[in-house]
Scaffold this motif. Sequence first.
Motif, PDB file in Angstrom:
ATOM      1  N   SER A 228      -1.252  39.734  53.858  1.00 41.92           N
ATOM      2  CA  SER A 228      -2.648  39.325  53.760  1.00 41.92           C
ATOM      3  C   SER A 228      -3.578  40.421  54.261  1.00 41.92           C
ATOM      4  N   ARG A 229      -4.741  40.517  53.621  1.00 49.52           N
ATOM      5  CA  ARG A 229      -5.800  41.390  54.108  1.00 49.52           C
ATOM      6  C   ARG A 229      -6.558  40.742  55.253  1.00 49.52           C
ATOM      7  N   HIS A 230      -6.341  39.459  55.470  1.00 50.43           N
ATOM      8  CA  HIS A 230      -7.075  38.693  56.475  1.00 50.43           C
ATOM      9  C   HIS A 230      -6.110  38.176  57.539  1.00 50.43           C
ATOM     10  N   PRO A 231      -6.577  37.940  58.756  1.00 57.92           N
ATOM     11  CA  PRO A 231      -5.688  37.471  59.831  1.00 57.92           C
ATOM     12  C   PRO A 231      -4.976  36.178  59.466  1.00 57.92           C
ATOM     13  N   LEU A 232      -3.747  36.061  59.946  1.00 62.94           N
ATOM     14  CA  LEU A 232      -2.925  34.869  59.729  1.00 62.94           C
ATOM     15  C   LEU A 232      -2.645  34.196  61.062  1.00 62.94           C
ATOM     16  N   THR A 233      -2.653  32.893  61.057  1.00 59.53           N
ATOM     17  CA  THR A 233      -2.403  32.145  62.286  1.00 59.53           C
ATOM     18  C   THR A 233      -1.670  30.857  61.967  1.00 59.53           C
ATOM     19  N   GLY A 234      -1.033  30.297  62.985  1.00 54.86           N
ATOM     20  CA  GLY A 234      -0.361  29.012  62.820  1.00 54.86           C
ATOM     21  C   GLY A 234       0.801  29.047  61.854  1.00 54.86           C
ATOM     22  N   THR A 235       1.480  30.168  61.773  1.00 58.16           N
ATOM     23  CA  THR A 235       2.588  30.283  60.819  1.00 58.16           C
ATOM     24  C   THR A 235       3.808  29.511  61.310  1.00 58.16           C
ATOM     25  N   ARG A 236       4.428  28.796  60.406  1.00 57.51           N
ATOM     26  CA  ARG A 236       5.654  28.053  60.735  1.00 57.51           C
ATOM     27  C   ARG A 236       6.514  27.898  59.491  1.00 57.51           C
ATOM     28  N   THR A 237       7.773  27.598  59.739  1.00 60.00           N
ATOM     29  CA  THR A 237       8.703  27.331  58.647  1.00 60.00           C
ATOM     30  C   THR A 237       8.446  25.933  58.094  1.00 60.00           C
ATOM     31  N   VAL A 238       8.531  25.800  56.797  1.00 57.66           N
ATOM     32  CA  VAL A 238       8.455  24.501  56.139  1.00 57.66           C
ATOM     33  C   VAL A 238       9.864  24.161  55.646  1.00 57.66           C
ATOM     34  N   ASP A 239      10.379  23.035  56.109  1.00 52.07           N
ATOM     35  CA  ASP A 239      11.742  22.649  55.768  1.00 52.07           C
ATOM     36  C   ASP A 239      11.769  21.999  54.389  1.00 52.07           C
ATOM     37  N   ILE A 240      12.240  22.741  53.397  1.00 49.24           N
ATOM     38  CA  ILE A 240      12.389  22.192  52.047  1.00 49.24           C
ATOM     39  C   ILE A 240      13.850  22.275  51.603  1.00 49.24           C
ATOM     40  N   LYS A 241      14.750  22.307  52.570  1.00 49.55           N
ATOM     41  CA  LYS A 241      16.170  22.453  52.278  1.00 49.55           C
ATOM     42  C   LYS A 241      16.767  21.125  51.819  1.00 49.55           C
ATOM     43  N   PRO A 242      17.386  21.081  50.642  1.00 51.16           N
ATOM     44  CA  PRO A 242      18.045  19.855  50.184  1.00 51.16           C
ATOM     45  C   PRO A 242      19.223  19.499  51.090  1.00 51.16           C
ATOM     46  N   GLU A 243      19.509  18.220  51.208  1.00 48.67           N
ATOM     47  CA  GLU A 243      20.580  17.777  52.101  1.00 48.67           C
ATOM     48  C   GLU A 243      21.941  18.303  51.675  1.00 48.67           C
ATOM     49  N   SER A 244      22.115  18.553  50.379  1.00 48.29           N
ATOM     50  CA  SER A 244      23.429  18.971  49.882  1.00 48.29           C
ATOM     51  C   SER A 244      23.718  20.450  50.100  1.00 48.29           C
ATOM     52  N   VAL A 245      22.761  21.199  50.676  1.00 53.07           N
ATOM     53  CA  VAL A 245      22.978  22.626  50.938  1.00 53.07           C
ATOM     54  C   VAL A 245      23.544  22.766  52.349  1.00 53.07           C
ATOM     55  N   PRO A 246      24.802  23.193  52.498  1.00 51.41           N
ATOM     56  CA  PRO A 246      25.420  23.232  53.833  1.00 51.41           C
ATOM     57  C   PRO A 246      25.054  24.478  54.642  1.00 51.41           C
ATOM     58  N   GLU A 247      24.840  25.597  53.960  1.00 51.04           N
ATOM     59  CA  GLU A 247      24.636  26.865  54.664  1.00 51.04           C
ATOM     60  C   GLU A 247      23.193  26.989  55.170  1.00 51.04           C
ATOM     61  N   PRO A 248      22.945  27.920  56.110  1.00 50.56           N
ATOM     62  CA  PRO A 248      21.567  28.167  56.553  1.00 50.56           C
ATOM     63  C   PRO A 248      20.688  28.536  55.367  1.00 50.56           C
ATOM     64  N   TRP A 249      19.480  28.012  55.364  1.00 45.11           N
ATOM     65  CA  TRP A 249      18.649  28.120  54.159  1.00 45.11           C
ATOM     66  C   TRP A 249      17.200  27.939  54.566  1.00 45.11           C
ATOM     67  N   SER A 250      16.400  28.987  54.425  1.00 44.93           N
ATOM     68  CA  SER A 250      14.985  28.901  54.809  1.00 44.93           C
ATOM     69  C   SER A 250      14.159  29.546  53.706  1.00 44.93           C
ATOM     70  N   ARG A 251      13.447  28.714  52.947  1.00 43.33           N
ATOM     71  CA  ARG A 251      12.694  29.215  51.799  1.00 43.33           C
ATOM     72  C   ARG A 251      11.265  28.685  51.760  1.00 43.33           C
ATOM     73  N   GLY A 252      10.732  28.308  52.870  1.00 41.90           N
ATOM     74  CA  GLY A 252       9.357  27.815  52.864  1.00 41.90           C
ATOM     75  C   GLY A 252       8.617  28.215  54.125  1.00 41.90           C
ATOM     76  N   LEU A 253       7.349  28.591  53.976  1.00 39.44           N
ATOM     77  CA  LEU A 253       6.518  28.848  55.150  1.00 39.44           C
ATOM     78  C   LEU A 253       5.110  28.348  54.888  1.00 39.44           C
ATOM     79  N   ARG A 254       4.421  28.100  56.009  1.00 40.04           N
ATOM     80  CA  ARG A 254       3.019  27.699  55.969  1.00 40.04           C
ATOM     81  C   ARG A 254       2.270  28.543  56.976  1.00 40.04           C
TER      82      ARG A 254
END
Length: 341
Positions: free
Chosen positions: A189-215
């Motif tokens: 971003s060209r502008h400051p970012l704040t309040g960043t966190r992971t968004v959990d969108i991992k399906p239950e059937s995925v056993p391995e570590p999986w992180s594909r969402g942020l806010r």
Amino acid sequence: MPNRPWHPWTNSPPWPPRWRAWARSPSERYGPGCAGRGGRVLAALSALAALLLVAPGLVPNTPGRLGSLLESLLPWLGLAVVPLLALALLRRSALAAAAVVLPVVAWAYAFGGLLLPAADPGPRDLVVVQHNVSDVNADPAGTARTLAAQGADLIALEELVPEALPAYETELAARYPFHEVRGTVGIWSRHPLTGTRTVDIKPESVPEPWSRGLRTVARTPLGEVAVYVAHLPSFRLGAGGLGTARRDESARLLGRALDAETTGPVIVLGDLNATVDDRGIGPLTSRLNVPERGFAFSFPASFPLARIDQVMAREATVGRVRSLPETGSDHLPVTARVTLD
């Protein structure tokens, strides 16, 4: 017999002898009444194509997610006009030829608006870029330079792998001093970012570590904007049809996260592995505005057939979306201008 100019409704075409028997009118080949039946069949097919263009939801999603498959390629259904018109001319059926107008009108109704000129840039616009950079991209630095050249306010990336991340950070640092990465997705971003966190969108059937969402929240000159970056699971086309269960579950989880979002406006960027017509991501398209102009087919990069890389927004309007030149990825980047309400 003197030579006569060929007319599709009156004369036999001047084709080689081996084709002439096939090219004769149906009534000549099979007897009276057959031409009318053939014309009615073609007219019915034209009407069916028109109906599917304006109401693809009539096709059930079971078995095999046939509805989602149709919706993924829906704009291309308009090409059915070509063989329908050709057959109508060959059969010399005025009814069938007239009926071809139906899918033409239906396509214009469903997609014609995407071809209209985009609105002029306004004072409350943000330019965004979305790109799945591919985890096997052989030139991450070149990809980063291509994206930076667009001068966007925000750049969202997916399939960021640890070995390639330093190249993106280095090449984008000068123009984009603020960035956040969670798992394999990131935002610059060209502008400051704040309040960043992971968004959990991992399906239950995925056993391995999986992180594909942020806010995160971008503090732009136009005010604070909540930005989501997501990479929904891919689907596979097999003997049983489309395998979209994980993708659809991930879309529902992201939809719930958006329901809980209190900061507005909201911009969602990501490889959603679905077109905006696909009912599988209804939890998102029912909550967000989709692009008003442009097709911007983004996948596969070698011969783009569909836009599965998306820019959506809430309390904002997404203007024209367009695809960018090919990078080292199997996706094309897309860019859009988002107008805050």
